[in-house]
Design a protein around this motif. Structure first.
Motif, short mmCIF file in Angstrom:
data_model
loop_
_atom_site.label_atom_id
_atom_site.label_comp_id
_atom_site.label_asym_id
_atom_site.label_seq_id
_atom_site.Cartn_x
_atom_site.Cartn_y
_atom_site.Cartn_z
N CYS A 187 -10.93 -40.77 -55.50
CA CYS A 187 -11.23 -39.38 -55.82
C CYS A 187 -12.50 -39.30 -56.66
N GLY A 188 -12.95 -38.08 -56.93
CA GLY A 188 -14.19 -37.87 -57.68
C GLY A 188 -14.18 -38.55 -59.04
N ALA A 189 -13.01 -38.57 -59.69
CA ALA A 189 -12.92 -39.16 -61.03
C ALA A 189 -13.07 -40.68 -60.98
N LYS A 190 -12.82 -41.27 -59.80
CA LYS A 190 -12.96 -42.72 -59.68
C LYS A 190 -14.40 -43.11 -59.35
N LEU A 191 -15.20 -42.14 -58.92
CA LEU A 191 -16.60 -42.44 -58.59
C LEU A 191 -17.37 -43.06 -59.76
N PRO A 192 -17.21 -42.52 -61.00
CA PRO A 192 -17.93 -43.16 -62.11
C PRO A 192 -17.59 -44.65 -62.25
N ILE A 193 -16.32 -45.02 -62.01
CA ILE A 193 -15.96 -46.44 -62.13
C ILE A 193 -16.70 -47.23 -61.05
N MET B 221 -5.98 -36.12 -47.30
CA MET B 221 -6.80 -37.27 -47.68
C MET B 221 -8.26 -36.89 -47.90
N ILE B 222 -8.78 -36.01 -47.07
CA ILE B 222 -10.18 -35.59 -47.27
C ILE B 222 -10.28 -34.75 -48.55
N ILE B 223 -9.32 -33.84 -48.76
CA ILE B 223 -9.32 -33.07 -50.00
C ILE B 223 -9.18 -34.03 -51.18
N GLY B 224 -8.35 -35.07 -50.99
CA GLY B 224 -8.11 -36.05 -52.02
C GLY B 224 -9.34 -36.86 -52.38
N GLY C 182 -5.13 -32.53 -53.18
CA GLY C 182 -4.86 -33.34 -52.00
C GLY C 182 -3.36 -33.52 -51.79
N VAL C 183 -2.68 -33.93 -52.86
CA VAL C 183 -1.23 -34.13 -52.75
C VAL C 183 -0.53 -32.81 -52.46
N MET C 184 -1.01 -31.73 -53.08
CA MET C 184 -0.36 -30.43 -52.83
C MET C 184 -0.51 -29.98 -51.38
N ALA C 185 -1.60 -30.41 -50.73
CA ALA C 185 -1.86 -29.99 -49.36
C ALA C 185 -0.88 -30.60 -48.36
N VAL C 186 -0.03 -31.55 -48.81
CA VAL C 186 0.94 -32.12 -47.87
C VAL C 186 1.98 -31.10 -47.43
N ARG C 187 2.04 -29.97 -48.13
CA ARG C 187 3.01 -28.93 -47.77
C ARG C 187 2.85 -28.39 -46.36
N ALA D 255 2.02 -37.98 -49.14
CA ALA D 255 1.92 -37.79 -50.59
C ALA D 255 1.80 -39.13 -51.31
N ILE D 256 2.41 -40.18 -50.76
CA ILE D 256 2.32 -41.50 -51.40
C ILE D 256 0.97 -42.15 -51.10
N LEU D 257 0.45 -41.94 -49.90
CA LEU D 257 -0.77 -42.65 -49.50
C LEU D 257 -2.06 -41.92 -49.88
N THR D 258 -2.00 -40.58 -50.05
CA THR D 258 -3.22 -39.82 -50.36
C THR D 258 -3.95 -40.31 -51.61
#
Lengths: 71, 649
Positions: free
Chosen positions: B373-379, B338-341, B348-353, B365-368
């Motif tokens: 995320c960074g891409a949502k910051l502009p919104i 979640m922090i990576i996410g 972030g999702v890959m880190a669930v391994r 993986a569903i909740l992360t």
């Protein structure tokens, strides 16, 4: 005595590892095995911080109750 | 002919494999101070400084492992690569901070008859602790070369690579007695003997250290969570409102007031045809500009996250969260994805391994992707600037909403798909260290490059497409009125679905659709659609966006974009971790959560704040009742099922 019953600051040796084979194998690879030296450094937010060899690990209550200490 | 040599890097988690990999290849792969940063195999060639004559060396970085028998999924990647692909040489990294534990894996690697070269890393820590390692004796005991290195300072690496290349084709002599897989205890006893013969230790590491004292505060039962929230709020504040927001305002103004008019003037001077000029100025430049303006936000975010990850805090926050997260069916380790996410949902999702229990892994993986995320910051930044000028609560409030939704979502998922709680939790606590500024700057510029690359590919393509489709009809004839364009028909198809959420018009619907390609597109699309219809600047308070939203529905729009399924790239990362069946369940869940939340905010918010019913109130009531009935039905059905059938396969 189980690790989960020990008090912070306990220093001693492991008597036995209980639990399933996979967990046992994993703990052995960390250096957690019968006769190994262990120290319970502290109990933080319900997890057990132990020192095995040169590293610190945090274990939850369930993992801690699978480690039997030498009294 | 050039000979190709494949060298694999192996070793315990957090022993510095990726640091070594980055040093010898010149790459900027993800590193951090917690066990399990690397969750996939990476391969590339050496950088010139380390390359050898007539040999094409490929370096393979692998996830860390404590032994050859895997405990978690990422350890299995390492095991499968070594056993199935059989690299020409293995460079085994021994963690100088814990030599005896590292040797357990080393001795297993030595049995595979693949040449092994051992790198004794963190030589600086060994020196600091005043431990003395008898290297010739260690080489003799193991039967392989041992090279002392300090990967962070690039010391000893040339010798390491040369030794590794020389080892190609040599026979790995077996000097250790062979141990069966089940004789792990005998192996450990043997290692103890090697350690006794080769290492003289000065310091007793079991005594209370500074790290332990810090842990007493940072991982405290009551203080731990407030400290975490304070840190994350600070990260968001610095990115959105602080230095990131400050720089971003300047960049946005520069782009809209100088770059866009200048490009238009320049193209007019060149007498470029109007169609092309429109495409470049109103499509590509306007859309890209709206996104690029937020680059400082993203750079500051990654800078802060990198400092946090490098400090050793990640393992502690996992400890603090474990007790709480277990109650909602997650593991303490779930907080790390979640922090990576909060930087990017894909890693972030890959880190669930690194999560051992399959149910906890799926839930994470569903909740992360719920974490913005960074891409949502502009919104967030755009809507905050237009509808809530001069208030800094929007960013943190989104983050808190995300946490609450994760908690409730976890509880609901557990009720929908019942399972028994059988997991256990163990994580290594690395020593705290002062985070490296150099690394944080590197990470920041690396992410900035990634962002620009993304902007100049997928976002640019979408912008051009959006511009073209808003200005043309299906006969490809230019239209002056957007409402008769191709884009409006597409938007109008979807917009009835959004009516219960209080969103009016086809434009928000189009923005949501393009957002699935990359979340930055939401901003870019609105910029293009509104930039053509109005001359007011998009990000001014009460600007052109106000024709679609009021402050309440604007917040609902934000929430919908943040909680509805993530971008396609993140969806494919989810697919890799979850598989088809659970991916579909996960996406359905995410869509419902985003939809219901936006609906609640829009309908109830309008009723409370404006004292009237919002647009689409009747349909919202019907949908709510339907969903409520479905959820109750599903929960009751799950509860009636005998437990053994409800366990996952």
């Amino acid at each position: 005595m189980l690790l989960s019953d020990a008090k912070a600051g306990y220093e001693g040796y492991i008597n036995n590892i209980l639990g399933d084979k996979k967990v046992k194998q994993f703990l052995v690879s960390l250096g957690c095995y019968k006769g190994a030296k262990i120290k319970l450094v502290s109990i933080l937010a319900g997890t057990y911080v132990i020192n095995i060899k040169d590293s610190r690990y945090a274990l939850d209550h369930k993992m801690a109750s699978s480690i039997e200490l030498l009294d | 002919m050039m000979k190709t040599v494949k060298i694999a890097l192996t070793g315990n988690p957090n022993s510095g494999k990726t640091t070594l990999y980055n040093a010898v290849t010149g790459r900027t792969e993800y590193i951090g101070n917690w066990p399990g940063v690397t969750v996939q195999k990476k391969e590339t060639k050496l950088k010139r400084k380390y390359s050898c004559k007539n040999v094409d060396v490929r370096i393979v970085d692998l996830p860390g492992a404590y032994s050859i028998s895997p405990f978690t999924d990422e350890e299995a990647i390492t095991r499968n690569f070594i056993l199935n692909q059989r690299p020409d040489v293995i460079i085994n990294i021994i963690d100088g901070a814990n030599i005896s534990r590292s040797l357990y894996f080393t001795t297993q690697l030595l049995e595979l008859s693949i040449p092994v070269v051992t790198a004794l890393n963190k030589n600086d820590i060994i020196a600091k602790r005043q431990d003395i390692v008898n290297i010739p004796r260690l080489e003799q005991e193991l039967g392989c070369p041992v090279i002392p290195i300090t990967a962070t300072k690039e010391q000893g690496l040339i010798q390491l690579i040369t030794t590794a290349v020389e080892a190609v084709g040599k026979n790995q002599v077996q000097v250790l007695p062979p141990f069966a897989y089940s004789e792990s205890l005998l192996r450990q006893k043997y290692i103890d003997k090697i350690i006794k013969n080769t290492i003289t230790k000065k310091a007793d590491l079991s005594t209370t250290t500074l790290s332990d004292k810090l842990d007493k505060i940072i991982a405290h039962k009551w203080l731990g969570i407030p400290i975490f929230f304070a840190l994350m709020c600070l990260v968001y504040y610095l990115s959105i409102d602080g230095i990131g927001g400050y720089l971003s305002t300047y960049l946005n103004n520069f782009i809209t007031k100088i770059i866009i008019p200048d490009t238009a003037a320049f193209l007019a001077y060149l007498k470029v045809p109007p169609l092309l000029k429109g495409l470049v100025v109103n499509g590509a430049v306007a859309g890209l500009g709206a996104v690029i303006g937020f680059l400082p936000l993203i750079m500051i975010l990654f800078f802060c996250l990198s400092l946090l990850e490098d400090s050793g805090y990640m393992a502690r926050i996992a400890v603090i969260m474990d007790g709480h997260f277990k109650k909602i069916g997650l593991s303490g380790k779930s907080i790390i994805p979640m922090i990576i996410g909060s930087g990017c949902a894909i890693p972030g999702v890959m880190a669930v391994r690194t999560i051992e229990n399959v149910n906890e892994k799926r839930m994470t993986a569903i909740l992360t992707p719920f974490i913005p995320c960074g891409a949502k910051l502009p919104i967030i930044a755009l809507f905050a600037a237009v509808f809530y000028p001069k208030s800094s609560w929007v960013g943190p409030s989104i983050y808190f909403t995300a946490i609450i939704v994760i908690v409730l979502g976890g509880l609901l998922l557990q009720k929908l798909f019942l399972w028994e709680q059988t997991s256990s939790f163990v994580i290594e606590l690395p020593e705290y260290k002062i985070p490296s500024l150099k690394h944080a700057f590197n990470q920041m510029f690396y992410q900035a490059r990634n962002f620009i690359r993304k902007a100049s590919t997928i976002i640019l393509v979408m912008n051009t497409l959006v511009w073209f489709m808003q200005g043309h009809n299906y006969y490809l004839q230019p239209v002056a009125d957007q409402s008769v364009s191709m884009l409006s028909t597409i938007g109008n198809l979807v917009s009835p679905l959004l009516t219960p959420l209080g969103f009016v018009g086809w434009q928000p619907a189009v923005a949501i659709i393009t957002g699935f390609a990359a979340k930055e597109n939401v901003v870019a699309t609105l910029a293009i659609l509104l930039g053509i219809a109005s001359t007011d600047l998009l990000h001014t308070p009460g600007g052109p966006l106000a024709q679609f939203f009021n402050p309440v529905t604007a917040y609902a729009f934000l929430i919908f974009n943040l909680f509805a399924p993530p971008c396609f790239a993140a969806v494919s990362a989810m697919n890799a971790e979850l598989g088809r069946k659970w991916l579909l369940r996960g996406l359905a869940f995410q869509f419902c959560v985003g939809y219901i939340l936006a609906m609640i905010i829009s309908q109830i918010g309008t009723l409370i704040i404006y004292g009237k019913f919002a647009h689409g109130f009747q349909s919202a009531i019907i949908i709510s009742i339907l969903l409520f009935v479905i959820i109750i039905w599903k929960i009751r059905r799950t509860a009636l099922k005998p437990k053994k059938y409800s366990l996952f396969t």
